[in-house]
Design an enzyme around this catalytic site. Structure first.
Site, PDB file in Angstrom:
ATOM      1  N   ASN A 250       1.118   0.905  -3.666  1.00 50.54           N
ATOM      2  CA  ASN A 250      -0.293   1.031  -3.322  1.00 50.54           C
ATOM      3  C   ASN A 250      -0.861  -0.316  -2.913  1.00 50.54           C
ATOM      4  O   ASN A 250      -0.136  -1.258  -2.600  1.00 50.54           O
ATOM      5  CB  ASN A 250      -1.061   1.582  -4.518  1.00 50.54           C
ATOM      6  CG  ASN A 250      -1.067   0.620  -5.687  1.00 50.54           C
ATOM      7  OD1 ASN A 250      -0.035   0.041  -6.023  1.00 50.54           O
ATOM      8  ND2 ASN A 250      -2.211   0.434  -6.328  1.00 50.54           N
TER       9      ASN A 250
ATOM     10  N   CYS B 178      -2.187  -2.600  -4.677  1.00 46.70           N
ATOM     11  CA  CYS B 178      -1.914  -3.717  -5.590  1.00 46.70           C
ATOM     12  C   CYS B 178      -0.499  -3.697  -6.147  1.00 46.70           C
ATOM     13  O   CYS B 178      -0.212  -4.374  -7.141  1.00 46.70           O
ATOM     14  CB  CYS B 178      -2.936  -3.714  -6.731  1.00 46.70           C
ATOM     15  SG  CYS B 178      -4.651  -3.798  -6.160  1.00 46.70           S
TER      16      CYS B 178
ATOM     17  N   GLU C 291       1.317  -1.695  -7.956  1.00 47.33           N
ATOM     18  CA  GLU C 291       1.718  -1.216  -9.282  1.00 47.33           C
ATOM     19  C   GLU C 291       1.981   0.283  -9.338  1.00 47.33           C
ATOM     20  O   GLU C 291       2.514   0.778 -10.334  1.00 47.33           O
ATOM     21  CB  GLU C 291       0.670  -1.586 -10.336  1.00 47.33           C
ATOM     22  CG  GLU C 291      -0.551  -0.672 -10.421  1.00 47.33           C
ATOM     23  CD  GLU C 291      -1.639  -1.017  -9.430  1.00 47.33           C
ATOM     24  OE1 GLU C 291      -2.796  -0.615  -9.632  1.00 47.33           O
ATOM     25  OE2 GLU C 291      -1.329  -1.694  -8.441  1.00 47.33           O
TER      26      GLU C 291
END
Length: 954
Positions: free
Chosen positions: A582, A584, A586
């Site tokens: 995604n 970020c 994670e």
């Protein structure tokens, strides 16, 4: 020579640097309060004059120096005026000290350390001289008046001001009410407006934060008075105000009016009125308003609290209860669960993600944080994906797009008998869409594009964030990430050849991983050698790897993420393929043409679950149990903007429980982050969170049923995250990773097989950049950036001091003005301060003082317990090609699924104020010796920390 002697020597050797006599700027309507209490117009030109004198006093007045100083001063003056006026309405009045604070901040940020150092010392000397000349600040004149918002003049109520300040310092041993009042009086003048009067004590307390961290709490409590006046007046009408003590009585009444007001304004869900509001009002804890630090409360005020045409009507405890009610809407005993959720949020033991805080309990409850999509290889599908991005971003979702299926440059287009222009032009469209959709003004849209390393357009993809070249083939606002298969890393290790393909001719590679990918890929290489593949190109794998690292170093992108561990260890391999992470890095969930992956995030505050004796397992188990219920509720309550997201979320029900406050926990335990003990703690703390999260999802399955796609998953086979390491080990033929455990996993494993899981995925460690500010703890799993620094985000500039360090320095008699000056001069680092003992230097080592291998080893220990991934920033000082190569190879070797930003510093400080890229932001020169291709990158940068314009981690 000792540090203190060096400072004294520098102060005496340099010519005095007069602090600017700033009557600041050409901004219409702004005024300045001088030290004698007089008010004069704002004249920005005087900032430049004073700065020029300051620089020439230190650097000399040669022709070359004068030219350099002129450019530097021009940039600094603009920065200072912008900092003062960015968040100010026209007509703001500044005290001269506030302007000088901005000057000091700009000098330090710009790296002008010698000028800043002399400036700070001279300014303190002048303050001491004034104190001797005027033994005590006279009380405010009884003739001072306040101009109300309706234009009336009323006498200044000094008694109430003293009461507010006394309340603000209550329970804070080292906070002085007299110091706040003295500083406040300097900002008062006859005719001061109500808003300025409310701001004056806040600014006064803020100036003292660097000397005593508890002033951050005092500043927040003083800000509360202004917020209470605004909210109470909005809810009850007329001019309303109340002290903190009075709110103990008034909060319940206010809450009832707040809900009514919010529903009438069509901001709150009318269903909230059906709760037993009286029961909820009694459960509110007004005293928890006192737990905020200034940065956290100001962030809530600016970005989270509900408002009507700019007038806030939401107070902190009402805010937390509103979120709790929104998450309890479908519970059988809604009031009991709302109170349970409220207790968790308002205590800061757990915090939901930003979209949940924004939208829970509102008429559009889009509560999910992350959305992952796969873009198909046809024009209709591509532009539908762009439209989906806009709809998902509208309500604060962060996006990850898998662009690998889109055919590459030069591939044939059957419908027109033409040639494709590749994926890059479409990425430009997606980039501009993300900027156009600004999430209701709360934060800019943010998206990350992923491309697999075998795609024929990969080399152009690497260049997307460069500041040079054809701007039509650049995406300056989009994040990018490499989706790297294990086979590529193996080819790099053996210095082999790597072949690039267009996915229209090799479409199955997109869905394959592990040994199956290797077999298919080698088959296509054989076809290309026989002339059966039309679009392909061969490169040396090591050369492509070096270019990947060069671009990562120069531009901060693309990030390095690893396809095979994400898929091989995925619990949902039976139901699809993980094609990207995604925004970020994670989240690792399946995507396809008919399923958009959705993840719902929240983070445990680890600092609240650790004592000097270790982890409080009982408290952690309670927190995780409630948090998992809240996250599971998000799935059913959520407002879905596209059907593919709803379908996927209800079928798989993934959530991502993470953590924050990791560095604070290490301080509590007295563990240096660069130590084996810290790695062991990372292992044991994540094991505990993992154990309790899986157990909680299992309990929810017993109560509410298994998630629909459970059968066939790794869970259904009794393969938990700690067990899936063996699958990666087998696929790679070896994996060097500690696999020890301390809890009773066999019993839990048997229960999962028997009962099932409510959620396909349960853990992911997000960056928590904003929610950690709200809670007043360190971000996520991040090391301390600095021990004293100025933090900037969309809520303004804030002085941040490490309170644990200050506590330890006080205990050893080392906290004084000289130490503060030293910390400023050495960028918040203790390493060069001689009188600080070695144990404290190790305990409070900052991000760039530790080897990145410590962060990677700790992340590897966590990763063995996590079914998704973690936002792992990597820090490196004095980077070179060999270091970067070793760092990212180690991350792959240890089985990490993803990495996030690369944060880098240069070998020496540079004049950052004169180095700008085409985006106008301040950049530092980063030196990258061979084997990285570019040895000097004048316009290059790694991601800046807490860039107020960057919303990737907020």
């Amino acid at each position: 020579m000792s540090t203190s002697l060096r400072i004294e020597h520098a102060a005496s050797a340099a010519s005095p640097v007069p602090p600017p006599m700033l009557a600041a700027g050409t901004e219409p309507g702004h005024q300045i309060i001088r030290r004698n209490g007089s008010v004069t117009p704002f004249d920005a030109s005087k900032i430049g004059v004073a700065l020029t004198k300051a620089f020439l006093g230190v650097e000399g007045s040669t022709a070359a120096a004068s030219r350099r100083v002129h450019e530097t001063v021009e940039a600094l003056t603009k920065e200072i005026v912008s900092g003062l006026t960015r968040r100010s309405e026209a007509g703001r009045t500044f005290h001269i000290e506030e302007i000088q604070d901005q000057v000091e901040l700009a000098l330090m940020r710009g790296g002008h350390h010698k000028v800043a150092r002399a400036y700070v010392l001279y300014r303190e000397q002048r303050a001491a001289d004034r104190a001797k000349a005027v033994p005590g600040m006279p009380p405010a004149s009884p003739s001072l008046h306040v101009t109300t918002n309706d234009g009336a003049r009323i006498p200044l109520d000094m008694t109430r001001l003293r009461t507010l300040v006394a309340e603000a310092r209550e329970g804070l041993a080292d906070v002085s009410a007299d110091a706040i009042l003295e500083e406040t009086r300097r900002n008062l003048y006859d005719g001061i407006t109500e808003d300025e009067l409310a701001l004056a004590p806040v600014l006064a307390a803020r100036t003292l934060v660097e000397r005593e961290p508890d002033y951050a709490y005092a500043s927040a409590r003083l800000l509360l008075d202004s917020l209470r006046r605004e909210a109470l007046s909005a809810v009850h009408g007329d001019r309303q105000q109340a002290t903190q003590a009075e709110m103990a009585v008034h909060y319940a009444e206010y809450f009832l009016g707040y809900v009514k007001k919010g529903i009438a304004a069509e901001l709150l869900d009318p269903e909230l009125a059906r709760f037993d509001l009286g029961r909820l009002a009694v459960a509110l804890k007004p005293e928890r308003d006192l737990n905020f630090q200034y940065l956290g409360l100001q962030t809530l005020c600016d970005r989270y609290f509900l408002h009507i045409e700019g007038t806030r009507f939401e107070l902190p405890q009402a805010f937390f209860m509103r979120v709790a009610m929104g998450l309890a809407l479908r519970e059988l005993d809604r009031e009991a669960k709302a109170i349970e959720f409220y207790e968790l949020l308002s205590s800061f033991d757990f915090m939901a993600s930003t979209p949940t805080l924004f939208n829970a309990g509102t008429t559009r409850p889009q509560l999910s944080s992350c959305f992952l999509t796969t873009v198909p290889d046809d024009l209709d599908g591509i532009f539908k994906a762009v439209k989906d991005n806009a709809l998902l971003a509208k309500y604060s979702g962060g996006l990850g797009n898998d662009w690998t299926p889109v055919r590459g440059l030069g591939a044939r287009i059957k419908g027109t008998n033409g040639e494709s222009q590749g994926v890059v032009p479409f990425l430009k469209v997606a980039n501009d869409t993300a900027i156009a959709v600004n999430q209701g003004g709360k934060r800019k849209g943010a998206v990350c594009a992923y491309l697999e390393t075998w795609h024929i357009d990969i080399e152009e993809f690497l260049d997307l964030r460069k500041n040079t070249g054809d701007d039509r083939r650049r995406t300056h606002d989009m994040n990018t990430a490499n989706w790297v298969p294990d086979l590529f890393m193996q080819r790099v290790a053996e210095d082999g050849v790597w072949t690039l393909f267009s996915p229209d001719e090799t479409s199955d590679l997109h869905d394959l991983y592990g040994p199956a990918f290797k077999a298919a890929y080698e088959g296509y290489e054989a076809k290309s050698a026989r002339g059966e593949i039309k679009v392909f190109r061969q490169v040396r794998a090591v050369d492509l790897w070096r270019r990947m690292l060069t671009m990562l170093f120069e531009t901060g992108h693309p990030w390095i993420t690893f396809k095979d561990p994400c898929n091989i260890r995925s619990p949902q391999g039976h139901a699809g393929v993980v094609h990207s992470s995604n925004l970020c890095t994670e989240i690792t969930l399946n995507t396809s043409h008919d399923e958009v992956a959705v993840c719902n995030l929240g983070s445990v505050n680890l600092a609240r679950h650790v004592t000097s004796r270790g982890i409080d397992h009982e408290r952690l188990a309670r927190t995780v149990e409630t948090a998992m219920r809240m996250l599971d509720n998000v799935i059913d309550i959520n407002f879905y903007t596209i059907p593919e997201a709803r379908r996927s979320n209800l079928r798989h029900r993934p959530v991502g429980l993470g953590l924050m406050g990791y560095q604070d926990a290490l301080h509590t335990l007295r563990l240096p982050i660069a130590s084996e003990d810290a790695i062991t703690f990372a292992d044991e703390s994540m094991e505990a969170i993992s154990f309790h999260a899986i157990a909680a999802s299992c309990d929810l399955a017993a109560e509410r049923g298994r998630y629909p796609s459970f059968e066939g998953s790794l869970w259904s086979k009794g393969i938990l995250p700690i067990d899936s390491i063996a699958l990666l080990d087998e696929a790679r033929g070896g994996l060097a990773l500690d696999r020890s455990k301390t809890l009773d996993w066999q019993s839990l494993r048997e229960r999962v097989i028997r009962t099932g899981m409510r959620n396909s995925n349960v853990m992911a460690i997000a960056p928590t950049a904003t929610i950690s500010n709200i809670c007043g703890v360190s971000q996520s799993i991040e090391p301390a950036f600095r021990n004293l620094y100025a933090k900037a985000n969309m809520s303004g500039d804030f002085t941040v001091v490490n309170p644990a360090l200050v506590h330890d320095l006080k205990a050893r008699g080392l906290w004084d003005e000289v130490m503060i000056a030293d910390l400023k001069y050495f960028d918040g680092s203790l390493a060069a301060i001689d009188r600080v003992p070695g144990d404290l230097k190790a305990l409070y080592a900052t991000a760039f003082e530790i080897e990145p291998s410590w962060l990677i080893e700790a992340a590897a220990r966590r990763q063995k317990w996590i079914d998704q991934a973690q936002s792992l920033n990597l820090y490196i000082s004095n980077p070179n090609g060999r270091k970067l190569d070793g760092m990212y190879r180690l991350a792959w070797e240890r089985g990490l699924k993803t990495t996030y930003y690369l944060r880098a510093t240069s070998a020496t400080h540079v004049e950052k104020s004169t180095l700008k890229g085409t985006d106008g932001k301040l950049n530092a020169v980063l030196v990258a010796p061979a084997p990285i291709a570019a040895s000097v990158v004048p316009d290059g940068k790694a991601c800046s920390i807490d860039d107020p314009e960057c919303e990737a981690c907020q």
